[in-house]
Design a protein around this motif. Structure first.
Motif, PDB file in Angstrom:
ATOM      1  N   ALA A  43     -78.155  16.686   4.075  1.00 27.63           N
ATOM      2  CA  ALA A  43     -76.996  16.392   3.031  1.00 27.63           C
ATOM      3  C   ALA A  43     -75.769  16.958   3.465  1.00 27.63           C
ATOM      4  N   PRO A  44     -75.486  18.421   4.207  1.00 23.21           N
ATOM      5  CA  PRO A  44     -74.372  18.846   4.525  1.00 23.21           C
ATOM      6  C   PRO A  44     -73.571  17.918   5.838  1.00 23.21           C
ATOM      7  N   PHE A  45     -74.583  17.460   6.766  1.00 18.75           N
ATOM      8  CA  PHE A  45     -74.199  16.678   7.912  1.00 18.75           C
ATOM      9  C   PHE A  45     -73.675  15.129   7.223  1.00 18.75           C
ATOM     10  N   LEU A  46     -74.329  14.794   6.366  1.00 17.59           N
ATOM     11  CA  LEU A  46     -74.070  13.456   5.858  1.00 17.59           C
ATOM     12  C   LEU A  46     -72.666  13.569   4.816  1.00 17.59           C
ATOM     13  N   ALA A  47     -72.380  14.478   4.267  1.00 11.42           N
ATOM     14  CA  ALA A  47     -71.166  15.025   3.695  1.00 11.42           C
ATOM     15  C   ALA A  47     -70.064  15.108   4.677  1.00 11.42           C
TER      16      ALA A  47
END
Length: 309
Positions: free
Chosen positions: A35-39
């Motif tokens: 999630a952090p990378f995708l965000a």
């Protein structure tokens, strides 16, 4: 006879539920880690790209709220814009010269400094040090070196009885001066990549070549260069993509001159957007530049797959 069958089915369902729940938890944990990378990817890459593509379809001013949808008129204007074609020509010319030269220079430095001696390590640090400088520092240093009045090269030419050349003010010398400046700046990065590739070659291969009395040229041509094929492809692609985005050197050293002879696409984007306030048209040029870099990366991907097959 029916009751035992129902009991067996219920036991199987009870045994499968924890397994399915565990798989669901594993998938949820994986997405939580991503999630952090995708965000970050969505906010800083996908959204700006989508906004730029949308802006390229508008007459969009950087100041104010004027936004008029005009479809492909920006692309039609781009096709008829001589300044765009001149900037595209200069950008391709710069990348076509600098990317191969940086690759060859990095390979030569890596071959010369691939050794266990302390001197080799010190020289590797020296050649890589220029890569960590900012473009402002690099252009300031080389502007002084190329100064026709008190520059290092001018003083050397006077010492041997030659007339100094105003490299940055001459249409024939301005682009080569930018190429030399860039090579001095970026040569350490391809050198580091080639050094990493050289250290992956098994030493037994070189030992077998020495036992067969193979010459240095034969070892280089038949062992070293084939083993570095993937690294070379990676270096060429990275250097090409990087030099297609050249901006700081011509902006700070020549302002795109003389007579727009060193004006690249990114400088055209910058001036169109922040000087002329035409962000929609600047986004159109940005889309074209993105397509060029995407094609280079796609070519590298396809060549890598063919080599792997």
């Amino acid at each position: 006879m029916r009751e035992p069958a129902m009991t067996v089915t219920s036991v199987q369902d009870a045994g499968s539920r924890p397994h399915g729940l565990a798989r669901y938890r594993d998938a949820l944990s994986g997405y939580a880690f991503l999630a952090p990378f995708l965000a970050f990817y969505a906010v800083f890459l996908l959204y700006p790209f989508g906004l730029g593509l949308w802006m390229s379809l508008h007459d969009w001013e950087i100041v104010g709220d004027y936004r008029e949808f005009i479809g492909l008129l920006n692309y039609q204007e781009l096709w008829d814009d001589p300044y765009f074609w001149e900037a595209l020509k200069r950008t391709l010319q710069f990348a076509a010269i600098t990317a191969p030269a940086a690759t060859v220079l990095g390979l030569v430095l890596a071959l010369a400094l691939n050794g266990p001696l302390r001197l080799h390590g010190a020289l590797r640090a020296v050649f890589f040090a220029s890569n960590i400088f900012s473009v402002t520092v690099v252009t300031l240093v080389w502007s002084m070196v190329l100064n026709p009045d008190r520059g290092l090269i001018a003083n050397g030419m006077r010492a041997v009885g030659l007339e100094p050349i105003a490299f940055l003010a001459d249409q024939d010398w301005a682009m080569p001066a930018l190429v030399v400046t860039t090579l001095w700046w970026v040569a350490g990065f391809p050198m580091a990549l080639f050094l990493a590739g050289l250290q992956q070659i098994p030493p037994e291969v070189y030992e077998a070549a020495r036992l067969d009395n193979a010459s240095r040229w034969a070892v280089l041509r038949r062992i070293t260069l084939p083993a570095l094929a993937r690294t070379t492809l990676l270096v060429v692609v990275l250097q090409t993509v990087m030099h297609l985005q050249v901006f700081g050197q011509p902006l700070l050293m020549t302002r795109g001159g003389p007579a727009n002879s060193t004006r690249p696409l990114v400088q055209l984007i910058y001036e169109t957007s922040f000087r002329d306030w035409r962000s929609g048209y600047a986004s159109t040029v940005s889309v074209v530049l993105f397509v060029m870099m995407f094609c280079v990366a796609l070519l590298q991907f396809r060549l890598s797959r063919q080599e792997g097959d």
